[in-house]
Scaffold this active site. Structure first.
Site, PDB file in Angstrom:
ATOM      1  N   HIS A 142       1.824  39.744  48.213  1.00  0.00           N
ATOM      2  CA  HIS A 142       1.051  39.702  49.461  1.00  0.00           C
ATOM      3  C   HIS A 142       1.715  40.535  50.548  1.00  0.00           C
ATOM      4  CE1 HIS A 142       3.177  35.793  51.152  1.00  0.00           C
ATOM      5  NE2 HIS A 142       3.851  36.870  51.449  1.00  0.00           N
TER       6      HIS A 142
ATOM      7  N   GLU B  45      -3.105  36.896  50.412  1.00  0.00           N
ATOM      8  CA  GLU B  45      -2.690  36.444  49.090  1.00  0.00           C
ATOM      9  C   GLU B  45      -3.486  37.185  48.010  1.00  0.00           C
ATOM     10  OE1 GLU B  45      -0.089  34.899  49.286  1.00  0.00           O
ATOM     11  OE2 GLU B  45      -0.135  33.047  50.444  1.00  0.00           O
TER      12      GLU B  45
HETATM   13  P1  PGA Z   1      10.333  37.530  53.214  1.00  0.00           P
HETATM   14  O1  PGA Z   1       8.781  37.292  53.047  1.00  0.00           O
HETATM   15  O2  PGA Z   1      10.471  38.764  54.031  1.00  0.00           O
HETATM   16  O3  PGA Z   1      10.824  36.317  53.940  1.00  0.00           O
HETATM   17  O4  PGA Z   1      10.893  37.681  51.853  1.00  0.00           O
HETATM   18  C1  PGA Z   1       7.959  38.402  52.862  1.00  0.00           C
HETATM   19  C2  PGA Z   1       6.549  37.898  52.734  1.00  0.00           C
HETATM   20  O5  PGA Z   1       6.343  36.794  52.202  1.00  0.00           O
HETATM   21  O6  PGA Z   1       5.646  38.613  53.175  1.00  0.00           O
END
Ligand code: PGA
Length: 268
Positions: free
Chosen positions: A137, A142
């Protein structure tokens, strides 16, 4: 898509900060800000340059990518609080020019439409900072998100709620969010996606080298005219064309500029 391979998370942040700094020093700019762990080294480097190298954000307007539904802006885990804590609160970006979707709006559908229109009214996003979820995502789009979607209410995937459960010790991870759509993100004049860690390697591979597919929402960046993907070695480890990306990068770096990507030096 331009791929930049780095040796460390700090170097990822440095390369992303270079691109953002070049644009911010040109004059008024609209930045799209991601929250989460990925852009942390980018924001830390921008904060350092603000403190030590007179990099000013006083002419910047910022829109976050997304927000949890049901959380008021002042909630500790809202993305409004998070982005102020991790970036905006440490630089001179005027708080009245920071915008996030209002997660506790009475009418979330109307709020999503209003937010999307506010981005357009601001002239659109000049540089959109992005992370990528392990499920592919971007924002909270999603898998199966429409590739032309606008800012809207989405149901969070179970995997996303599990990833973010560490921030909600009481177990009350929201189920809904407001997120810029993939069509909204695609309109940013430049997209800069940063990823590090092996848990992102499969998603990065699908985004860069897989088909354009709503199954991997980040693959919509293959349809973006100006997308830069900056990776640490672990996030890049499943790419199959690494030699090519490395060659192109070395060639550009040797010349001290990006001749095949002259738009990086131009106003975006
Ligand atoms: P993260 O999340 O940077 O905390 O790994 C990225 C996302 O879920 O878009």
């Amino acid at each position: 898509m331009q791929i930049i391979l780095c040796e460390s998370a700090e170097q990822v942040g440095g390369r992303a900060a270079d691109i953002i700094e070049a644009r911010v020093r040109q004059g008024p700019a609209v930045l799209g800000l991601a929250t989460g762990g990925s852009p942390r080294t980018t924001y830390q480097e921008l904060i350092r340059r603000h403190r030590e190298e007179h990099l000013s954000f006083s002419q910047v307007t910022a829109f976050t990518l997304d927000e949890y539904a049901g959380l008021p802006p002042e909630h500790e885990q809202s993305y409004n609080s998070t982005i102020r804590r991790e970036f905006v609160g440490h630089v001179d970006l005027p708080l009245e020019k920071l915008f996030t979707p209002q997660g506790d709006a009475a009418d979330l559908v109307a709020e999503a439409d209003r937010y999307d229109a506010a981005i357009t009214a601001a002239g659109g996003v000049d540089i959109q900072v992005l992370g990528i979820g392990a499920n592919g995502h971007i924002g909270f789009n999603e898998p199966t998100s429409s590739l032309v979607s606008r800012t809207r209410v989405k149901t969070l995937a179970g995997a996303t709620r599990a990833d973010n459960a560490r921030f909600f010790p009481a177990g009350d991870v929201p189920r809904l969010c407001l997120t810029q759509g993939l069509g909204t993100i695609r309109e940013a004049k430049l997209a800069v996606l940063v990823a590090m860690g092996e848990n992102k390697a499969a998603a990065v591979h699908a985004m860069v080298e897989g088909p354009v597919s709503a199954h991997c929402p980040a693959s919509v960046l293959q349809m973006h005219r100006r997308a830069v993907v900056i990776l640490d070695p672990a996030a890049a480890c499943r790419l199959t064309l690494l030699d090519y990306y490395r060659d192109a990068q070395e060639f550009n770096d040797q010349l001290g500029q990006t001749p095949t990507r002259p738009w990086l030096q131009q106003p975006v």
